[in-house]
Design an enzyme around this catalytic site. Structure first.
Site, short mmCIF file in Angstrom:
data_model
loop_
_atom_site.label_atom_id
_atom_site.label_comp_id
_atom_site.label_asym_id
_atom_site.label_seq_id
_atom_site.Cartn_x
_atom_site.Cartn_y
_atom_site.Cartn_z
N ASP A 203 0.84 -1.21 0.00
CA ASP A 203 0.00 0.00 0.00
C ASP A 203 0.88 1.26 0.00
O ASP A 203 0.63 2.22 -0.74
CB ASP A 203 -0.91 -0.04 1.24
CG ASP A 203 -1.76 1.21 1.37
OD1 ASP A 203 -2.71 1.35 0.59
OD2 ASP A 203 -1.46 2.05 2.24
N LYS A 207 1.22 4.27 -2.96
CA LYS A 207 1.10 5.71 -2.72
C LYS A 207 2.38 6.43 -3.13
O LYS A 207 2.34 7.54 -3.68
CB LYS A 207 0.77 5.96 -1.25
CG LYS A 207 -0.62 5.42 -0.86
CD LYS A 207 -0.78 5.39 0.65
CE LYS A 207 -2.16 4.91 1.07
NZ LYS A 207 -2.22 4.54 2.50
N1 HSE Z 1 -4.66 0.79 4.68
C1 HSE Z 1 -4.40 2.20 4.54
C2 HSE Z 1 -3.60 2.67 5.75
C3 HSE Z 1 -5.69 2.94 4.40
O1 HSE Z 1 -3.45 1.91 6.72
O2 HSE Z 1 -3.10 3.77 5.75
C4 HSE Z 1 -5.57 4.29 3.76
O3 HSE Z 1 -5.02 4.25 2.47
#
Ligand code: HSE
Length: 435
Positions: A203, A207
């Site tokens: 994740d 980003k």
């Molecule tokens: N899974 C992500 C986090 C959610 O923990 O930041 C927001 O993108």
């Protein structure tokens, strides 16, 4: 005559969809005062049309057919909040084909398929808003696209995954192991049942792909982001790091150095006095260093219904204003003008390093290990050995001065093959000035 009524269609009525609807309806008066526009939700599509989300909807707004929404002539902006790659990509492309602007929070989709989406949008002359895709409520996309547009960006780095930051914070203050901290994060709803994307750095890498593209004018290039998660860290590593004056954080780092761009996600030791090491719990923070502005910091909630909804609404308002002013496309989405940019691979980066060797407690072990490090030009800054375990293995911790990652990798390979080494060596990159 300028268009004053803007119709919104939302696909996906989960946490963020509900937060967006709430922010739009609860703050409708404020938004109208600020924009002079009537922005209203015409349709929301979700497979579940019966669950009570605690919001009041007019009859006929909630439907289970995304296609109907995509073809609705009253809808100017389609807001994709369903997540996942398919069919989210197809829905977005269909919206673009139908001449609708798009807002999305879908970082996985943009990082991996975004080049297709931005190019389809540019051809059709519609906008893609994606403020909510990185760092939730923190307006970091606007910072890079607009606020710091007059700067060459030297570095962007920060904590952009709240789940892993929550876990590391718990491991730090409560001295619990990763598995227990994860369990608690799941109980509190911070981590998904399948936490892989959060704890393996995926994740964060999605980003960082988006931030790097904006910072350096390069195509979205997720496959070139190095990523390493937090699952191998132990409570002992975190405690040892603290003794050495550091906190451990999962950092996303994009830097322009030596004519090349490096993009990497990995656990990082940061000096206690650095502001990033004070960002705890589920919070996010992003540093941006520009050649004109210097160092700037953005802090806030990176997830959750209302913070993320706040970012979605900001995009809706931006696009609505552009529609009303007849200035659609004024600020390009992804602007991949830097076609010649060189990307650095992880082997070519330089950093300081923390090593935790699992070595048998025997005479001569330290000299074997330090000899191998020395042969690769890796200079030791400090050493800690904890406890004694006759015949067993003990953690031997070494902090280094700046070294090349390729040298570190080859040294670790040789050290891990020694009979005096009981387990694989763990290393963590260290940021900050040299001691
Ligand atoms: N899974 C992500 C986090 C959610 O923990 O930041 C927001 O993108």
């Amino acid at each position: 005559m300028a268009k004053k009524n803007i119709g919104i269609g939302i696909i996906g009525f989960g946490t963020v969809g509900t937060g967006t609807f709430k922010a739009l309806s609860e703050n409708a008066e404020t938004i109208k005062q600020r924009t002079g526009l009537d922005i209203s939700v015409k349709k929301i599509a979700d497979l579940d049309t019966t669950r009570n989300r605690g919001v009041a909807l007019a009859d006929g707004v909630l439907i289970n057919d995304a296609k109907a929404l995509l073809n609705d002539p009253d809808i100017d902006i389609v807001v994709e909040l369903m997540g996942g790659i398919h069919p989210a990509k197809e829905f977005i492309l269909e919206a673009i084909k139908n001449g609708k602007h798009v807002v999305t929070a879908n970082k996985a989709l943009l990082a991996t398929e975004g080049n297709d989406i931005f190019s389809a949008a540019a051809k059709k002359g519609v906008e893609i808003g994606f403020e909510a895709s990185v760092a939730g409520g923190i307006p970091i996309i606007k910072v890079l696209r607009e606020g710091l547009v007059g700067n060459n960006i030297l570095a962007v780095y920060g904590i952009i995954n709240g789940t892993s930051n929550y876990i590391l914070t718990k491991m730090t203050y409560e001295k619990v192991e990763f598995a227990d901290a994860l369990k608690e994060a799941q109980t509190l709803g911070y981590a998904e049942a399948d936490p892989t994307f959060d704890v393996e750095g995926i994740d964060t890498a999605h980003k960082l792909t988006i931030l790097s593209s904006l910072a350096y004018g390069i195509e979205l290039s997720y496959e070139n982001v190095y990523k390493e998660g937090i699952t191998r860290l132990t409570a002992q590593d975190i405690e040892l790091a603290s003794e050495l004056g550091y906190k451990v954080k999962l950092l996303a780092i994009a830097k322009a150095a030596d004519g090349a761009i490096e993009m990497r996600v990995h656990p990082t030791m940061i000096p206690h006095e650095h502001l990033i090491s004070k960002v705890d719990g589920a919070f996010n923070a992003v540093f941006v260093e520009g050649d004109a502005v210097g160092s700037t910091l953005y802090y806030g909630r990176g997830a959750g219904d209302m913070p993320t909804g706040s970012a979605v609404v900001a995009d809706i308002v931006d696009i609505s204003r552009n529609i009303a002013a007849g200035s659609v496309g004024r600020v390009p989405g992804i602007f991949a003008a830097n076609a010649k940019a060189k990307l650095k691979s992880i082997e070519d980066i330089e950093s300081m390093y923390y090593f935790r060797f699992s070595a048998f407690d025997e005479p001569g072990v330290l000299s074997r290990i330090s000899g191998i490090l020395g042969s690769r030009d890796i200079s030791i800054a400090s050493v800690i050995q904890k406890g004694r375990s006759k015949g067993g293995s003990v953690p031997l911790v070494v902090l280094t001065h700046r070294a090349k990652e390729s040298d570190v990798l080859s040294a670790v390979k040789e050290i891990d093959a020694l009979p005096i080494v009981a387990d694989k060596t763990l290393f963590v990159r260290v940021e900050g000035s040299e001691s």
